[in-house]
Design an enzyme around this catalytic site. Structure first.
Site, PDB file in Angstrom:
ATOM      1  N   HIS A 270       0.774  -1.264   0.000  1.00 28.13           N
ATOM      2  CA  HIS A 270       0.000   0.000   0.000  1.00 28.13           C
ATOM      3  C   HIS A 270       0.797   1.302   0.000  1.00 28.13           C
ATOM      4  O   HIS A 270       1.535   1.584   0.944  1.00 28.13           O
ATOM      5  CB  HIS A 270      -0.908   0.069   1.229  1.00 28.13           C
ATOM      6  CG  HIS A 270      -1.971  -0.961   1.233  1.00 28.13           C
ATOM      7  ND1 HIS A 270      -3.204  -0.761   0.664  1.00 28.13           N
ATOM      8  CD2 HIS A 270      -1.984  -2.226   1.704  1.00 28.13           C
ATOM      9  CE1 HIS A 270      -3.929  -1.847   0.818  1.00 28.13           C
ATOM     10  NE2 HIS A 270      -3.215  -2.756   1.435  1.00 28.13           N
TER      11      HIS A 270
ATOM     12  N   HIS B 212      -8.363  -5.771   6.791  1.00 25.77           N
ATOM     13  CA  HIS B 212      -7.009  -5.987   7.310  1.00 25.77           C
ATOM     14  C   HIS B 212      -7.082  -6.318   8.795  1.00 25.77           C
ATOM     15  O   HIS B 212      -7.996  -5.903   9.481  1.00 25.77           O
ATOM     16  CB  HIS B 212      -6.158  -4.734   7.123  1.00 25.77           C
ATOM     17  CG  HIS B 212      -5.751  -4.497   5.702  1.00 25.77           C
ATOM     18  ND1 HIS B 212      -5.892  -3.285   5.089  1.00 25.77           N
ATOM     19  CD2 HIS B 212      -5.209  -5.322   4.776  1.00 25.77           C
ATOM     20  CE1 HIS B 212      -5.447  -3.371   3.843  1.00 25.77           C
ATOM     21  NE2 HIS B 212      -5.020  -4.596   3.630  1.00 25.77           N
TER      22      HIS B 212
HETATM   23 ZN   LIG Z   1      -3.645  -4.669   1.964  1.00 25.42          ZN
END
Ligand SMILES: [Zn+2]
Length: 344
Positions: A96, A212
């Site tokens: 990310h 997540h």
């Molecule tokens: Zn991720």
């Protein structure tokens, strides 16, 4: 083998799409965790992906410097060196990066690769993720197209995201609600825009209820059928064989049947962080509990050097992480799939 070059990385992805398995993409933050991943991959004869988050990279550079690109370069250079001795291929990826972080993380790393290429050296990283999921899709794709052009020039693969992955990973907060599920319309638009960069390769992290972090069973409502619908819409609109190479984020605690179903619909990369973090820490806890009087200097005593030498528990942690990677390789059906030694 050295870190997979672009041609090999593309072969790896095609191999996974064709044989319906996925590569574990495991977050690392240190030499020890990177070595644990390589051990696990080698022992199960699977190629794989080592990735570094912005926070993991800053950590790897040391508390004094706290420099993301430098930390990522340090880990990558270590992996380049040691990977030569392993009988598998590994690709290096950055996880990310929101639009506002690109200039502080991904771009300096692409510049490093450009410098290396100019000197005739191999790329530093093999792929990078741009996470524009906090932007409207058209803005997300405007940035992605530009970045993909630059990546393609440098034989780098780009990962993009549509929809939002829930909860927190390294301070990146996902939203919730409907955006947790990518629509077929979103996937069509991603395909239409990114395939205008002729010949470029990319991954799509299309969300299907992912979050997540780790959750108790039943709290995560994954809908892998979202991926199937999206892939079918793309094939219908752009012709047979038009399919995404998909990425599965936030898979900790997912049911095996959901993982396998997602692979059937074109997931070739599954990110793993929380599960390997726990696997790494678990034996350290055990070590400290069992050797409480040795790791501490209690009441003027000297403790036991053998027990507080960080190697004593870091070795256990590395081995446990390698075992967890082997389990991931099993779950993703990539055991024995390495392309190492298979020329083309
Ligand atoms: Zn991720």
């Amino acid at each position: 083998m050295p870190v997979a070059d672009y041609k090999t990385y593309c072969r790896m992805i095609d191999h996974a799409l064709e044989k319906k398995f996925a590569y574990p993409a495991i977050n690392v933050t240190s030499l020890t965790t990177a070595n644990g991943v390589l051990k696990g991959l080698a022992e199960n004869k699977s190629d794989g992906i080592i990735q570094v988050t912005t926070g993991g990279a800053a950590f790897a550079s040391g508390l004094y410097l706290n420099d993301m690109p430098l930390g990522a370069i340090s880990i990558a250079e270590h992996v380049h060196r040691v990977a030569e001795r392993y009988p598998i291929y590994v690709a290096l990826h950055t996880d990310h990066s929101l639009a506002k972080m690109l200039d502080h993380y991904v771009i300096p790393l692409i510049e490093e690769t450009e410098r290396r290429r100019a000197e005739g050296k191999p790329n530093l990283f093999s792929s990078h993720m741009f996470d524009g999921s906090d932007l409207p899709l058209n803005e997300n794709l405007d940035i992605a197209v530009k970045l993909l052009e630059r990546c393609h020039k440098n034989e780098l693969i780009l990962e993009v995201e549509s929809g939002v992955v829930g909860e927190v990973e390294d301070g990146i907060k996902g939203g919730g609600g409907e955006k947790l599920y990518t629509t077929p319309e979103d996937m069509l638009e991603v395909f239409r825009r990114l395939n205008q960069v002729k010949g470029a390769r990319y991954f799509l992290a299309a969300t299907f209820g992912n979050v997540h972090g780790v959750y108790k069973p039943g709290q995560v409502k994954l809908k892998p059928s979202i991926l199937k619908e999206g892939q079918e819409a793309v094939e219908k609109a752009f012709g047979k064989g038009a399919r995404f190479a998909l990425v599965f984020h936030g898979g900790s605690g997912s049911a095996l049947e959901d993982i396998r179903e997602a692979i059937d619909y074109g997931v070739v990369k599954m990110n793993i962080d929380t599960d390997t973090q726990y696997a790494f820490t678990r034996p350290i806890v055990d070590h400290m509990m069992k050797n409480y009087e040795g790791v501490l200097k209690i009441e003027g005593d000297v403790g036991n050097k053998e027990k507080y030498d960080p190697r004593s528990y870091m070795k256990l942690a590395e081995a446990a992480m390698a075992e967890r990677v082997k389990q991931a390789v099993n779950d993703l059906k990539s055991v024995g799939t390495t392309l190492f030694g298979i020329g083309r």
